[in-house]
Design a protein around this motif. Sequence first.
Motif, PDB file in Angstrom:
ATOM      1  N   TYR A  58       0.814  -1.221   0.000  1.00 34.26           N
ATOM      2  CA  TYR A  58       0.000   0.000   0.000  1.00 34.26           C
ATOM      3  C   TYR A  58       0.846   1.269   0.000  1.00 34.26           C
ATOM      4  N   SER A  59       2.009   1.224   0.616  1.00 29.03           N
ATOM      5  CA  SER A  59       2.859   2.419   0.664  1.00 29.03           C
ATOM      6  C   SER A  59       3.761   2.526  -0.557  1.00 29.03           C
ATOM      7  N   LEU A  60       3.889   1.473  -1.335  1.00 27.65           N
ATOM      8  CA  LEU A  60       4.734   1.334  -2.523  1.00 27.65           C
ATOM      9  C   LEU A  60       6.211   1.146  -2.211  1.00 27.65           C
ATOM     10  N   VAL A  61       6.713   1.762  -1.133  1.00 30.21           N
ATOM     11  CA  VAL A  61       8.132   1.593  -0.807  1.00 30.21           C
ATOM     12  C   VAL A  61       8.327   1.599   0.709  1.00 30.21           C
ATOM     13  N   ASN A  62       9.180   0.694   1.173  1.00 30.86           N
ATOM     14  CA  ASN A  62       9.636   0.677   2.562  1.00 30.86           C
ATOM     15  C   ASN A  62      11.142   0.885   2.554  1.00 30.86           C
ATOM     16  N   GLU A  63      11.622   1.571   3.559  1.00 31.17           N
ATOM     17  CA  GLU A  63      13.063   1.801   3.703  1.00 31.17           C
ATOM     18  C   GLU A  63      13.555   1.084   4.942  1.00 31.17           C
ATOM     19  N   TYR A  64      14.682   0.393   4.798  1.00 29.13           N
ATOM     20  CA  TYR A  64      15.300  -0.309   5.918  1.00 29.13           C
ATOM     21  C   TYR A  64      16.766   0.087   6.007  1.00 29.13           C
ATOM     22  N   LYS A  65      17.302   0.031   7.208  1.00 25.59           N
ATOM     23  CA  LYS A  65      18.721   0.274   7.435  1.00 25.59           C
ATOM     24  C   LYS A  65      19.381  -1.033   7.831  1.00 25.59           C
ATOM     25  N   GLY A  66      20.376  -1.438   7.060  1.00 27.50           N
ATOM     26  CA  GLY A  66      21.163  -2.623   7.374  1.00 27.50           C
ATOM     27  C   GLY A  66      22.432  -2.220   8.080  1.00 27.50           C
ATOM     28  N   HIS A  69      24.216  -0.774   4.752  1.00 30.34           N
ATOM     29  CA  HIS A  69      23.475  -0.380   3.560  1.00 30.34           C
ATOM     30  C   HIS A  69      22.079   0.124   3.900  1.00 30.34           C
ATOM     31  N   THR A  70      21.590   0.993   3.052  1.00 30.34           N
ATOM     32  CA  THR A  70      20.180   1.337   3.042  1.00 30.34           C
ATOM     33  C   THR A  70      19.526   0.419   2.022  1.00 30.34           C
ATOM     34  N   ILE A  71      18.306   0.014   2.313  1.00 31.84           N
ATOM     35  CA  ILE A  71      17.565  -0.876   1.419  1.00 31.84           C
ATOM     36  C   ILE A  71      16.208  -0.245   1.146  1.00 31.84           C
ATOM     37  N   TYR A  72      15.837  -0.188  -0.129  1.00 33.53           N
ATOM     38  CA  TYR A  72      14.511   0.261  -0.531  1.00 33.53           C
ATOM     39  C   TYR A  72      13.790  -0.933  -1.133  1.00 33.53           C
ATOM     40  N   HIS A  73      12.617  -1.210  -0.605  1.00 33.70           N
ATOM     41  CA  HIS A  73      11.810  -2.357  -1.034  1.00 33.70           C
ATOM     42  C   HIS A  73      10.518  -1.813  -1.643  1.00 33.70           C
ATOM     43  N   PHE A  74      10.373  -2.025  -2.948  1.00 34.00           N
ATOM     44  CA  PHE A  74       9.207  -1.541  -3.687  1.00 34.00           C
ATOM     45  C   PHE A  74       8.267  -2.694  -4.006  1.00 34.00           C
ATOM     46  N   ASP A  75       6.980  -2.408  -3.988  1.00 34.67           N
ATOM     47  CA  ASP A  75       5.966  -3.358  -4.441  1.00 34.67           C
ATOM     48  C   ASP A  75       5.010  -2.583  -5.338  1.00 34.67           C
ATOM     49  N   PHE A  76       5.076  -2.863  -6.643  1.00 35.60           N
ATOM     50  CA  PHE A  76       4.270  -2.121  -7.615  1.00 35.60           C
ATOM     51  C   PHE A  76       3.021  -2.880  -8.055  1.00 35.60           C
ATOM     52  N   TYR A  77       2.589  -3.853  -7.279  1.00 35.95           N
ATOM     53  CA  TYR A  77       1.428  -4.658  -7.651  1.00 35.95           C
ATOM     54  C   TYR A  77       0.173  -3.803  -7.855  1.00 35.95           C
ATOM     55  N   ARG A  78      -0.040  -2.823  -7.012  1.00 33.59           N
ATOM     56  CA  ARG A  78      -1.288  -2.069  -7.024  1.00 33.59           C
ATOM     57  C   ARG A  78      -1.269  -0.802  -7.891  1.00 33.59           C
ATOM     58  N   ILE A  79      -0.140  -0.466  -8.508  1.00 32.10           N
ATOM     59  CA  ILE A  79      -0.154   0.768  -9.289  1.00 32.10           C
ATOM     60  C   ILE A  79      -0.935   0.569 -10.588  1.00 32.10           C
ATOM     61  N   GLN A  80      -1.532   1.640 -11.037  1.00 33.02           N
ATOM     62  CA  GLN A  80      -2.325   1.608 -12.264  1.00 33.02           C
ATOM     63  C   GLN A  80      -1.494   1.951 -13.493  1.00 33.02           C
ATOM     64  N   ILE A 102      12.619  -4.833  -6.010  1.00 31.78           N
ATOM     65  CA  ILE A 102      11.392  -4.439  -6.691  1.00 31.78           C
ATOM     66  C   ILE A 102      10.530  -5.666  -6.968  1.00 31.78           C
ATOM     67  N   GLU A 103       9.355  -5.692  -6.340  1.00 29.91           N
ATOM     68  CA  GLU A 103       8.364  -6.712  -6.652  1.00 29.91           C
ATOM     69  C   GLU A 103       7.443  -6.162  -7.736  1.00 29.91           C
ATOM     70  N   TRP A 104       7.030  -7.006  -8.668  1.00 29.72           N
ATOM     71  CA  TRP A 104       6.172  -6.648  -9.796  1.00 29.72           C
ATOM     72  C   TRP A 104       6.831  -5.602 -10.694  1.00 29.72           C
ATOM     73  N   PRO A 105       8.084  -5.830 -11.103  1.00 26.95           N
ATOM     74  CA  PRO A 105       8.789  -4.848 -11.935  1.00 26.95           C
ATOM     75  C   PRO A 105       8.171  -4.673 -13.328  1.00 26.95           C
ATOM     76  N   ASP A 106       7.405  -5.657 -13.778  1.00 34.54           N
ATOM     77  CA  ASP A 106       6.775  -5.537 -15.092  1.00 34.54           C
ATOM     78  C   ASP A 106       5.803  -4.361 -15.159  1.00 34.54           C
ATOM     79  N   ARG A 107       5.331  -3.884 -14.019  1.00 27.25           N
ATOM     80  CA  ARG A 107       4.391  -2.752 -13.973  1.00 27.25           C
ATOM     81  C   ARG A 107       5.075  -1.416 -14.258  1.00 27.25           C
TER      82      ARG A 107
END
Length: 134
Positions: A58-66, A69-80, A102-107
């Motif tokens: 729902y947020s499209l991206v989460n940020e984590y600190k390792g 490294h910084t990690i950006y986790h995207f989920d584009f399943y719900r974008i139009q 990136i999950e659902w990169p085909d979007r």
Amino acid sequence: MKITYTLDELSQTAQHIIKNAKSKKLLFNAAMGVGKTTLIKEICKQLGVSDTISSPTYSLVNEYKGDQHTIYHFDFYRIQDEEEAYDIGFEEYLDTDAWIFIEWPDRISNLLPEDCTKIKIELLDDGKRVLSLG
């Protein structure tokens, strides 16, 4: 490169991806429920993330600190459309030295750089997964 793994071998699979990815931009392709987020959680753990890791559906991206490294986790399943990725500044994330999952990169296929590592996961009838890394 293909590897077959069970959920019990998730740690080794994550380590293999970290060591063999050609870039820090990872594209995860798999059907719903095959284990993209589960694998991403383990990769984050291997990179030293101690926060709770969840899918950013729902947020499209989460940020984590390792650890390092910084990690950006995207989920584009719900974008139009790809415009939604522009709206969150997706291209600016790509210009960082962070790990990008990136999950659902085909979007957003028109927005992806060429130097991404593609990961395809398929679920076998016996519950094992086959991962293609390229």
